[in-house]
Design a protein around this motif. Structure first.
Motif, PDB file in Angstrom:
ATOM      1  N   THR A  82     -73.439 -20.055  48.451  1.00  0.00           N
ATOM      2  CA  THR A  82     -73.121 -20.743  49.807  1.00  0.00           C
ATOM      3  C   THR A  82     -72.685 -22.108  49.903  1.00  0.00           C
ATOM      4  O   THR A  82     -72.961 -22.760  49.087  1.00  0.00           O
ATOM      5  CB  THR A  82     -74.652 -20.714  50.803  1.00  0.00           C
ATOM      6  N   PRO A  83     -72.212 -22.419  50.899  1.00  0.00           N
ATOM      7  CA  PRO A  83     -71.255 -23.887  51.126  1.00  0.00           C
ATOM      8  C   PRO A  83     -72.301 -24.839  50.871  1.00  0.00           C
ATOM      9  O   PRO A  83     -72.257 -25.808  50.127  1.00  0.00           O
ATOM     10  CB  PRO A  83     -70.720 -24.031  52.480  1.00  0.00           C
ATOM     11  N   ALA A  84     -73.758 -24.623  51.262  1.00  0.00           N
ATOM     12  CA  ALA A  84     -74.807 -25.720  51.342  1.00  0.00           C
ATOM     13  C   ALA A  84     -75.152 -26.125  49.879  1.00  0.00           C
ATOM     14  O   ALA A  84     -75.442 -27.187  49.473  1.00  0.00           O
ATOM     15  CB  ALA A  84     -75.935 -25.313  52.253  1.00  0.00           C
ATOM     16  N   ILE A  85     -75.312 -24.836  49.084  1.00  0.00           N
ATOM     17  CA  ILE A  85     -75.868 -25.017  47.647  1.00  0.00           C
ATOM     18  C   ILE A  85     -74.523 -25.700  46.911  1.00  0.00           C
ATOM     19  O   ILE A  85     -74.879 -26.398  45.946  1.00  0.00           O
ATOM     20  CB  ILE A  85     -76.139 -23.565  47.208  1.00  0.00           C
ATOM     21  N   ILE A  86     -73.346 -25.468  47.330  1.00  0.00           N
ATOM     22  CA  ILE A  86     -72.312 -25.763  46.449  1.00  0.00           C
ATOM     23  C   ILE A  86     -72.359 -27.345  46.876  1.00  0.00           C
ATOM     24  O   ILE A  86     -72.369 -28.271  45.878  1.00  0.00           O
ATOM     25  CB  ILE A  86     -70.968 -25.429  46.976  1.00  0.00           C
ATOM     26  N   GLY A  87     -72.598 -27.802  48.028  1.00  0.00           N
ATOM     27  CA  GLY A  87     -72.818 -29.203  48.365  1.00  0.00           C
ATOM     28  C   GLY A  87     -73.892 -29.939  47.467  1.00  0.00           C
ATOM     29  O   GLY A  87     -73.566 -31.012  47.275  1.00  0.00           O
ATOM     30  N   ALA A  88     -74.983 -28.986  47.494  1.00  0.00           N
ATOM     31  CA  ALA A  88     -75.998 -29.813  46.767  1.00  0.00           C
ATOM     32  C   ALA A  88     -75.892 -29.866  45.293  1.00  0.00           C
ATOM     33  O   ALA A  88     -76.285 -31.073  44.819  1.00  0.00           O
ATOM     34  CB  ALA A  88     -77.407 -28.947  46.874  1.00  0.00           C
ATOM     35  N   VAL A  89     -75.188 -29.229  44.794  1.00  0.00           N
ATOM     36  CA  VAL A  89     -74.836 -29.097  43.216  1.00  0.00           C
ATOM     37  C   VAL A  89     -73.745 -30.403  43.092  1.00  0.00           C
ATOM     38  O   VAL A  89     -73.907 -31.064  42.062  1.00  0.00           O
ATOM     39  CB  VAL A  89     -74.423 -27.923  42.694  1.00  0.00           C
ATOM     40  N   GLU A 118     -67.500 -15.903  51.735  1.00  0.00           N
ATOM     41  CA  GLU A 118     -66.265 -16.319  51.810  1.00  0.00           C
ATOM     42  C   GLU A 118     -65.977 -17.544  52.461  1.00  0.00           C
ATOM     43  O   GLU A 118     -65.151 -18.350  51.768  1.00  0.00           O
ATOM     44  CB  GLU A 118     -65.642 -15.277  52.685  1.00  0.00           C
ATOM     45  N   GLU A 119     -66.767 -18.317  53.078  1.00  0.00           N
ATOM     46  CA  GLU A 119     -66.665 -19.630  53.660  1.00  0.00           C
ATOM     47  C   GLU A 119     -66.926 -20.630  52.498  1.00  0.00           C
ATOM     48  O   GLU A 119     -66.675 -21.675  52.887  1.00  0.00           O
ATOM     49  CB  GLU A 119     -67.505 -19.741  54.923  1.00  0.00           C
ATOM     50  N   ALA A 120     -67.576 -20.056  51.335  1.00  0.00           N
ATOM     51  CA  ALA A 120     -68.021 -21.032  50.503  1.00  0.00           C
ATOM     52  C   ALA A 120     -66.958 -21.227  49.308  1.00  0.00           C
ATOM     53  O   ALA A 120     -66.828 -22.167  48.662  1.00  0.00           O
ATOM     54  CB  ALA A 120     -69.133 -20.638  49.537  1.00  0.00           C
TER      55      ALA A 120
END
Length: 270
Positions: A82-89, A118-120
């Protein structure tokens, strides 16, 4: 000092890919493995039956726990979801600034199940590619990152690799396993040089986790101090051995795993 590597990825309950494949690879190559789990999957050799994302806050907490105590020599990034997890990483990597980051842009499982929203894709491209020492997409993954049709011949691979590098990654390993033919060429674009790594195509259905395994092998060898071209070369050769021995495992009824311990287990029988 013991070489250490951290995998940031999803868990594969079937043991063939994801966190499990990464930790097996680290161990097989003489590296101490740590992990930050971004998602749980209900998964086996026949497919993915369910995905349960971990909260971004807890992903960040795992990263801080590992980096705050253990000297990490290389990081491998796999399924994020997800985008949020990508941001956290991405935030965690910016905080701790590891020397080597191997990014495997995992999007689809071997059986066709989508592992990245897809949005990630945009978040992955914008936030993580610029932090990567090397990215390791296959041809379909490269096409998604570039927003174009994937290349179907070797001659088009250098152009695609250059366009990927322009997105921000320092080096690009573009994997040619989806090409037709008896060969499986990979292309490393590194410091302005095109380095081809040719290899034979091994005929087997047991290739589950090959992408995870190759990227984690590269991270392990970087952690041991090898320069990137040598790490990529040695990782590819080691993976070829793991694929060649895969049919001897007999695990599951679908796409079985590669044999991460192919160099060790035969000696146990003597």
């Amino acid at each position: 000092m013991t070489a250490t590597a951290l995998t940031i990825a999803g868990s594969d309950s079937g043991g063939g890919a994801g966190i499990q494949a990464d930790l097996k690879t680290f161990s097989a190559l003489g590296v101490y493995g740590c992990s930050a789990i971004c998602a749980l999957t209900a998964q086996n050799t026949t497919g993915v039956q369910g995905i349960f994302p971990v909260s971004p806050e807890f992903v960040g907490q795992q990263l801080d726990s590992v980096f705050g105590d253990i000297e990490v020599h290389a990081v491998k990034i796999g399924m994020l979801g997800t985008p949020a997890i990508i941001g956290a990483v991405a935030a965690g990597l910016r905080r701790w600034k590891p020397r080597h980051v191997v990014l495997d842009p995992v999007m689809v499982a071997k059986g066709g199940d989508r592992l990245l929203q897809e949005e990630a894709v945009a978040a992955l491209t914008q936030e993580l590619l610029p932090l990567a020492t090397v990215i390791t997409p296959n041809l379909p993954e490269a096409a998604v990152l570039l927003g174009e049709e994937h290349v179907t011949d070797r001659a088009a691979m250098p152009g695609a690799a250059a366009r990927l590098q322009a997105l921000g990654a320092r080096s690009v390993l573009l994997k040619g396993g989806h090409l037709e033919g008896a060969d499986s060429p990979d292309l490393l674009l590194h410091e302005g040089e095109e380095i081809w790594l040719d290899g034979r195509r091994i005929v087997t259905r047991n290739t589950h986790g090959t992408g995870c395994t190759l990227s984690s092998a590269i991270a392990a060898l970087l952690a041991r101090g090898l320069p990137l071209p040598a790490a990529v070369h040695d990782a590819k050769r080691w993976l070829e051995g793991a694929i060649a021995a895969a049919d001897g495992l007999g695990i599951g009824h679908g796409h079985g795993p590669v044999h991460h311990f192919h160099a060790l287990w035969p000696h146990l029988e003597e």
